[in-house]
Design an enzyme around this catalytic site. Structure first.
Site, PDB file in Angstrom:
ATOM      1  N   ASN A   7       3.738  21.191  16.122  1.00 11.78           N
ATOM      2  CA  ASN A   7       4.200  20.508  17.326  1.00 11.78           C
ATOM      3  C   ASN A   7       3.059  19.606  17.779  1.00 11.78           C
ATOM      4  O   ASN A   7       1.928  20.056  17.866  1.00 11.78           O
ATOM      5  CB  ASN A   7       4.519  21.555  18.406  1.00 11.78           C
ATOM      6  CG  ASN A   7       4.845  20.934  19.746  1.00 11.78           C
ATOM      7  OD1 ASN A   7       5.232  19.767  19.819  1.00 11.78           O
ATOM      8  ND2 ASN A   7       4.689  21.696  20.806  1.00 11.78           N
ATOM      9  N   GLU A  41      16.245  10.390  41.954  1.00 13.65           N
ATOM     10  CA  GLU A  41      16.520  11.599  41.177  1.00 13.65           C
ATOM     11  C   GLU A  41      18.005  11.653  40.788  1.00 13.65           C
ATOM     12  O   GLU A  41      18.348  12.031  39.658  1.00 13.65           O
ATOM     13  CB  GLU A  41      16.099  12.836  42.000  1.00 13.65           C
ATOM     14  CG  GLU A  41      16.410  14.185  41.405  1.00 13.65           C
ATOM     15  CD  GLU A  41      15.818  14.439  40.018  1.00 13.65           C
ATOM     16  OE1 GLU A  41      14.987  13.644  39.551  1.00 13.65           O
ATOM     17  OE2 GLU A  41      16.228  15.420  39.389  1.00 13.65           O
ATOM     18  N   LYS A  50      19.376  11.795  36.947  1.00 17.58           N
ATOM     19  CA  LYS A  50      20.294  12.838  36.456  1.00 17.58           C
ATOM     20  C   LYS A  50      21.513  12.207  35.803  1.00 17.58           C
ATOM     21  O   LYS A  50      21.932  12.605  34.725  1.00 17.58           O
ATOM     22  CB  LYS A  50      20.781  13.756  37.597  1.00 17.58           C
ATOM     23  CG  LYS A  50      19.795  14.729  38.152  1.00 17.58           C
ATOM     24  CD  LYS A  50      19.479  15.919  37.279  1.00 17.58           C
ATOM     25  CE  LYS A  50      18.261  15.676  36.449  1.00 17.58           C
ATOM     26  NZ  LYS A  50      16.984  16.028  37.019  1.00 17.58           N
ATOM     27  N   GLU A  72      20.573  10.533  32.424  1.00 18.35           N
ATOM     28  CA  GLU A  72      20.135  11.378  31.316  1.00 18.35           C
ATOM     29  C   GLU A  72      21.232  12.262  30.751  1.00 18.35           C
ATOM     30  O   GLU A  72      21.228  12.554  29.563  1.00 18.35           O
ATOM     31  CB  GLU A  72      18.870  12.176  31.669  1.00 18.35           C
ATOM     32  CG  GLU A  72      19.034  13.418  32.505  1.00 18.35           C
ATOM     33  CD  GLU A  72      17.695  14.108  32.789  1.00 18.35           C
ATOM     34  OE1 GLU A  72      17.437  14.426  33.954  1.00 18.35           O
ATOM     35  OE2 GLU A  72      16.936  14.360  31.853  1.00 18.35           O
ATOM     36  N   LYS A  85      12.844  19.102  26.505  1.00 16.73           N
ATOM     37  CA  LYS A  85      12.114  19.581  27.674  1.00 16.73           C
ATOM     38  C   LYS A  85      10.680  19.880  27.268  1.00 16.73           C
ATOM     39  O   LYS A  85      10.404  20.084  26.090  1.00 16.73           O
ATOM     40  CB  LYS A  85      12.789  20.869  28.148  1.00 16.73           C
ATOM     41  CG  LYS A  85      12.762  21.069  29.638  1.00 16.73           C
ATOM     42  CD  LYS A  85      13.623  22.239  30.001  1.00 16.73           C
ATOM     43  CE  LYS A  85      13.571  22.496  31.475  1.00 16.73           C
ATOM     44  NZ  LYS A  85      14.278  21.475  32.250  1.00 16.73           N
TER      45      LYS A  85
HETATM   46  C1  F6R Z   1      14.501  15.222  33.947  1.00 13.46           C
HETATM   47  C2  F6R Z   1      13.340  16.022  33.598  1.00 13.46           C
HETATM   48  C3  F6R Z   1      12.091  15.321  33.223  1.00 13.46           C
HETATM   49  C4  F6R Z   1      10.860  16.162  33.592  1.00 13.46           C
HETATM   50  C5  F6R Z   1       9.582  15.489  33.052  1.00 13.46           C
HETATM   51  C6  F6R Z   1       8.345  16.220  33.485  1.00 13.46           C
HETATM   52  O1  F6R Z   1      15.579  16.000  34.346  1.00 13.46           O
HETATM   53  O2  F6R Z   1      13.394  17.227  33.570  1.00 13.46           O
HETATM   54  O3  F6R Z   1      12.024  14.053  33.773  1.00 13.46           O
HETATM   55  O4  F6R Z   1      10.799  16.280  34.971  1.00 13.46           O
HETATM   56  O5  F6R Z   1       9.642  15.476  31.656  1.00 13.46           O
HETATM   57  O6  F6R Z   1       8.358  17.544  33.055  1.00 13.46           O
HETATM   58  P1  F6R Z   1       7.476  18.656  33.737  1.00 13.46           P
HETATM   59  O7  F6R Z   1       8.006  18.852  35.110  1.00 13.46           O
HETATM   60  O8  F6R Z   1       7.663  19.866  32.874  1.00 13.46           O
HETATM   61  O9  F6R Z   1       6.071  18.148  33.737  1.00 13.46           O
END
Ligand code: F6R
Length: 610
Positions: free
Chosen positions: A100, A483, A487, A490, A605
């Site tokens: 990764n 936001e 949403k 995406e 994610k």
């Molecule tokens: C959208 C979403 C992403 C995260 C971004 C940051 O729904 O989840 O925009 O917010 O990739 O991720 P974190 O919060 O894990 O740093």
């Protein structure tokens, strides 16, 4: 990004590995693969294009037997999604590797290895690790030492697991820039990119630090730091529930997580507002001392987390009287910036592993920020370990790629941070009590909002044939409009933009026609009359509007405007309250459009690559 699982056991491990991959699928889902070493010291591997389900099916038809194995679910960086680019990558039928991250010098290494006679089958950067380990092994006395020599030659980021078919007893793992966690079992041990993958087999974990290389066997784990010195990384039991990876009665994780918000917020508040007073220790040891000296706050985050930071800026400046800047991590980390005196660096991240945010924190320390705080949902994650203070949101595991409950619990944490800092800047006891009261009322208020789901589901029909949408808000509702737009785009793939409503006349008004639905977030507040004027500007140009407003805001539905009544709430928590209807709207639009809600195309994610 990309999920890794590995196991050294006496029993066959393919099922454990595949279950682990299913739990990590949020990290990438364009292809998946597994490799095991069987009793005859043969390397057996199966890979499939597409989701882990495809791999699972293939293994049901043709099971792989072996007690040592590695597996991977991919989010493509180098080389298109395909079976040949799927991990594990194998060199000379003996060395198998999952990885990764991104190896930035892969081109140079590839040429060097080709010169040594290695044939490359894939377009990935990962394959260089595979051949390099094979090459180094020729002059090393162990796989561990070959991997140690290999990682010294890699530039970029990696979390990688290596196995050699001639050695059933060991996996070698290495971390630099991409997280890896060791899981301890009884007579068996495991490795994964996230504890979620291993919850069915263990609750005892230790995290590798940057530069660590470890040798994992059934009964032993030996960890070496960046200088090759043996180190102990303390193993701890975690109390996360085994089932937090289940969808339960819900059709999608995103819907489950949307409905979990009242509980997640209740959990995030519990024990922190004791007898109406904020317990400062919730931010960590020495928090009050740090907050006392704060004269400026710099917030850094990405995506949805960036939007929560934008709301916090309104709160910090208005309620705490402290100046605040906010910047996207990928921008901040690559520019020279000025560090105001006595600045607190605040990062916000659901995963705690986002590469750009982590790099921004490290840079901030270098350039002179004196203290740092992270608002985070994952205990033990890199941002938590590397920050001075941490506010842990208690959202529970968030599996849907589109963030929901992590966002609203971040807002709760940021509001508490505003109180903690405000206390030292003249925020009155009455104001503190008012905010506390507001926060306590939030879970019940959100239950009321969730009751709007069926009317929002009906509304979603209007959007299903649209290609674009515009979201408008003012003040602390502007980030909520942003936001909402994120949403929608995406998970439904409808192009959506958000504007501070006052900006409309400076350009975007040109886009308004009947094909461009305009969504307005409009609680009654000091800006409502200004917002109403902006709504009239849209109406005058034939736009169709969907206004989320409380009864006090006094909007009424007509041919060009549908009003969705949101319960009246306290102004301080309105950004949190108005988030939920927009989450539900994008969810139901995505359902009608038939998109993959939990795993939208091209995304993943926990973005551990920059
Ligand atoms: C959208 C979403 C992403 C995260 C971004 C940051 O729904 O989840 O925009 O917010 O990739 O991720 P974190 O919060 O894990 O740093």
């Amino acid at each position: 990004m990309c999920g890794i699982v590995g196991a050294v056991a006496q029993r066959d491990v393919a099922d454990i590995l595949v279950e682990g991959l299913k739990r990590l699928e949020y990290r990438g889902y364009d292809s998946a693969g597994v490799a095991v070493i069987n009793k005859k010291n043969e390397l057996l591997s199966t890979k499939r294009l597409g989701k882990v389900q495809e791999l699972d099916q293939a293994l049901t038809e043709a099971p792989l037997a072996g007690g040592t194995g590695i597996a991977h679910t991919r989010w493509a960086t180098h080389g298109a999604p395909s079976e040949v680019n799927a991990h594990p990558h194998i060199s000379s039928n003996t060395i198998a590797v999952v990885h990764n991250g991104i190896i930035e010098n892969h081109q140079a290494l590839r040429s060097q290895l080709q010169g040594l006679g290695y044939e490359f089958l894939s377009q990935t950067d990962t394959e260089v690790i595979t051949h390099l380990v094979h090459h180094e092994l020729k002059t090393s006395d162990s796989l561990l030492s070959a991997v140690q020599k290999t990682v010294k030659q890699l530039e970029g980021a990696y979390g990688t697991v290596v196995m050699d078919s001639r050695d059933q007893d060991n996996l070698i793992v290495a971390r630099s820039g991409s997280p890896l966690v060791i899981g301890y079992g009884l007579g068996e041990n495991f490795i994964a990119s996230d504890i979620m993958a291993l919850l069915p087999v263990t609750r005892k974990f230790s995290y590798l630090e940057e530069g660590d290389v470890a040798q994992i066997s059934r009964f032993d784990v030996n960890i070496f730091d960046i200088d090759g010195k043996p180190v102990i990384r303390e193993a701890k039991e975690v109390s996360v529930s085994h089932d937090s990876g289940d969808k339960g009665e819900y059709r999608h994780y995103m819907l489950k997580e949307t409905y979990e918000q009242p509980t997640a917020i209740r959990n995030s508040l519990e024990g922190r507002l004791v007898a109406g007073k904020l317990d400062i220790n919730t931010f960590g040891d020495g928090a009050d001392e740090i907050f006392k000296n704060v004269e400026h706050v710099q917030i850094i985050a990405c995506g949805t987390s960036y939007h929560s930071g934008m709301v916090a800026r309104y709160w910090l400046e208005e309620l705490a009287g402290v100046s605040c800047n906010i910047e996207i991590a990928s921008e901040f980390r690559y520019r020279k910036s000025f560090v105001p005196k006595n600045s607190l660096l605040v990062t916000i991240s659901q995963s705690g592993e986002t590469a750009d945010t982590l790099a921004a924190l490290r840079l901030a320390k270098e350039i002179g920020y004196q203290s740092s705080l992270v608002i985070c949902n994952v205990p033990g994650s890199s941002l938590v370990r590397e920050s001075d203070l941490a506010f842990m949101t208690k959202a529970g595991a968030e599996i849907g790629v589109a963030s929901t409950k992590a966002f609203t619990t971040q807002l709760v944490g940021l509001l508490m941070m505003t109180m903690a800092i405000g206390k030292h800047h003249g925020m009155s006891a009455d104001k503190q009590a008012e905010i506390t009261q507001s926060l306590m009322s939030l879970p019940a208020k959100l239950d009321e909002v969730l009751a709007l789901a069926s009317s929002i589901e009906d509304l979603a029909e209007d959007f299903a044939d649209k290609n674009h949408a515009l979201f408008l808000g003012r003040g602390d509702q502007y980030p909520i409009a942003m936001e909402g737009a994120l949403k929608l785009k995406e998970i439904s793939y409808i192009h959506a933009e958000a504007y501070a409503a006052g900006e409309l006349k400076h350009g975007p008004l040109a886009l308004i026609d009947a094909e461009m639905p305009v969504i307005v977030v409009a609680p009654k507040n000091d800006l409502i009359e200004k917002l109403k004027s902006n709504v009239e500007e849209v109406r005058a140009r034939g736009g169709l509007m969907y206004v989320f407003a409380d009864s006090d805001a006094n909007f009424s539905s007509d041919d060009t405007c549908k009003v969705i009544n949101v319960p009246v709430c306290d102004g301080i928590i309105a950004p949190i309250v108005y988030t939920l209807p927009l989450q539900l709207l994008s969810y139901y639009v995505a359902i009608i459009k038939g998109t993959d809600v939990d795993q939208p195309r091209n995304l993943a994610k926990s973005v551990t690559v920059e």
